[in-house]
Design an enzyme around this catalytic site. Structure first.
Site, PDB file in Angstrom:
ATOM      1  N   ASP A 237      46.679  39.872  47.072  1.00 58.74           N
ATOM      2  CA  ASP A 237      47.077  41.104  46.403  1.00 58.74           C
ATOM      3  C   ASP A 237      46.977  40.927  44.888  1.00 58.74           C
ATOM      4  O   ASP A 237      47.583  40.009  44.338  1.00 58.74           O
ATOM      5  CB  ASP A 237      48.523  41.431  46.799  1.00 58.74           C
ATOM      6  CG  ASP A 237      48.971  42.815  46.362  1.00 58.74           C
ATOM      7  OD1 ASP A 237      48.533  43.293  45.302  1.00 58.74           O
ATOM      8  OD2 ASP A 237      49.783  43.420  47.082  1.00 58.74           O
ATOM      9  N   GLY A 263      44.011  41.429  51.137  1.00 62.97           N
ATOM     10  CA  GLY A 263      44.498  41.947  49.876  1.00 62.97           C
ATOM     11  C   GLY A 263      45.703  42.848  50.009  1.00 62.97           C
ATOM     12  O   GLY A 263      46.525  42.712  50.917  1.00 62.97           O
ATOM     13  N   HIS A 264      45.770  43.833  49.096  1.00 62.45           N
ATOM     14  CA  HIS A 264      46.923  44.713  48.951  1.00 62.45           C
ATOM     15  C   HIS A 264      47.133  45.575  50.201  1.00 62.45           C
ATOM     16  O   HIS A 264      48.223  45.602  50.765  1.00 62.45           O
ATOM     17  CB  HIS A 264      46.680  45.588  47.717  1.00 62.45           C
ATOM     18  CG  HIS A 264      47.807  46.466  47.317  1.00 62.45           C
ATOM     19  ND1 HIS A 264      49.041  45.992  46.948  1.00 62.45           N
ATOM     20  CD2 HIS A 264      47.880  47.831  47.198  1.00 62.45           C
ATOM     21  CE1 HIS A 264      49.841  47.005  46.609  1.00 62.45           C
ATOM     22  NE2 HIS A 264      49.160  48.128  46.766  1.00 62.45           N
ATOM     23  N   PHE A 265      46.084  46.255  50.643  1.00 62.47           N
ATOM     24  CA  PHE A 265      46.173  47.134  51.811  1.00 62.47           C
ATOM     25  C   PHE A 265      45.882  46.326  53.074  1.00 62.47           C
ATOM     26  O   PHE A 265      44.848  46.502  53.734  1.00 62.47           O
ATOM     27  CB  PHE A 265      45.199  48.307  51.671  1.00 62.47           C
ATOM     28  CG  PHE A 265      45.687  49.389  50.743  1.00 62.47           C
ATOM     29  CD1 PHE A 265      46.524  50.394  51.194  1.00 62.47           C
ATOM     30  CD2 PHE A 265      45.317  49.391  49.409  1.00 62.47           C
ATOM     31  CE1 PHE A 265      46.978  51.393  50.344  1.00 62.47           C
ATOM     32  CE2 PHE A 265      45.757  50.385  48.546  1.00 62.47           C
ATOM     33  CZ  PHE A 265      46.600  51.388  49.005  1.00 62.47           C
TER      34      PHE A 265
END
Length: 283
Positions: A237, A263-265
């Site tokens: 992230d 990552g983030h999602f």
């Protein structure tokens, strides 16, 4: 095949859109999305959980299909967003529930926990931060706006509202970008392009400092109430760093911390994995 219903409910004059699935007499999980998304981000997770759990995923005020009143009629702060979602849970009759918090959903859900600790049965944080060590250097332009809310510093934040920035948020840290469906970031960009949405989002960037100011109180909640907690984190992230996940154990030694190579999602690439972790955790 899992039935997912798509509904709107009037919450003190504010129309909140939400997705709902699973047995209403089962244990409830409230799914709270982040920026710049909506409950659509849970489209893959909901069917994976609904055979066992009652799952409810609202769109936050100003996001998705929920109302986005003008800034003159509604002040876009995280306190006000949490107030609407708190009342939403009461209007649809949620008495006790777990919270799955991601990004903006974290300061929203943690405010609910501070106000009603007796209602929260568990906390699942997927890249939902509550510690300053979890904030990356990617926050520097936003922090500059907190310190000096000038027109120039506000304008600099528009870079986060571009289609390119949304695509980057979805794909940064993902080993294979072709595994990320265009549905999510395309829909987010559609909502971001609505008239007035940019100013709403800039207001929330500015108000995010209120969340950081509440971090000590969130941490007090973790320490005093020791809720059942699962922190499951996309370790790549660019905004919320792994130390933010590890820090939960400092205040709640029973917290379970898991890292995913994404990552983030994280739901875009690891929905099956996350659903399995949740099922095992809550069982």
């Amino acid at each position: 095949m899992t039935k997912v219903s798509f509904e709107k409910v009037n919450v003190d004059g504010f129309n909140v859109f939400y997705r709902e699935a699973g047995p209403k007499d089962g244990s409830t999980i409230l799914l709270l999305h982040g920026f710049p998304s909506s409950s659509h981000m849970f489209r893959d997770l909901i069917p994976l959980l609904a055979s066992r759990f009652h799952v409810v995923a609202p769109d936050l005020p100003g996001f998705g299909q929920s109302d986005m009143p003008s800034r003159e009629k509604f002040r876009y702060t995280f306190d006000n967003i949490a107030t609407v979602i708190d009342r939403f849970t009461e209007v649809i009759g949620l008495k006790k529930f777990s919270i799955y918090v991601f990004d903006y959903g974290a300061p929203t859900g943690f405010r609910l926990a501070l106000k009603h600790p007796e209602r929260i049965t568990a906390v699942i944080s997927q890249n939902g931060n509550a510690y300053e060590e979890g904030l990356s250097e990617g926050w520097n332009p936003i922090q500059a706006y907190w310190k000096n809310p000038s027109d120039a510093n506000r304008a600099a934040l528009r870079q986060f509202l571009t289609p390119e920035a949304t695509f980057w948020q979805y794909t940064h840290g993902v080993s294979d970008a072709t595994a990320v469906s265009p549905d999510g970031y395309s829909l987010d960009n559609f909502y971001l392009a609505r008239p007035g949405s940019d100013e709403v989002q800039l207001d929330l960037f500015g108000d995010y400092k209120s969340n950081v100011a509440l971090y000590p109180k969130f941490q007090d909640y973790f320490r005093m109430h020791k809720p059942r907690m699962l922190a499951i984190w996309g370790k790549n992230d660019p905004f919320f760093l792994p130390p933010g996940a590890e820090a939960f154990r400092r205040d709640n030694p029973n917290a379970v911390v898991k890292f995913l190579d994404t990552g983030h999602f994280a739901l875009e690439t690891h929905a099956d994995h996350i659903a399995e972790e949740i099922r095992n955790f809550l069982s």
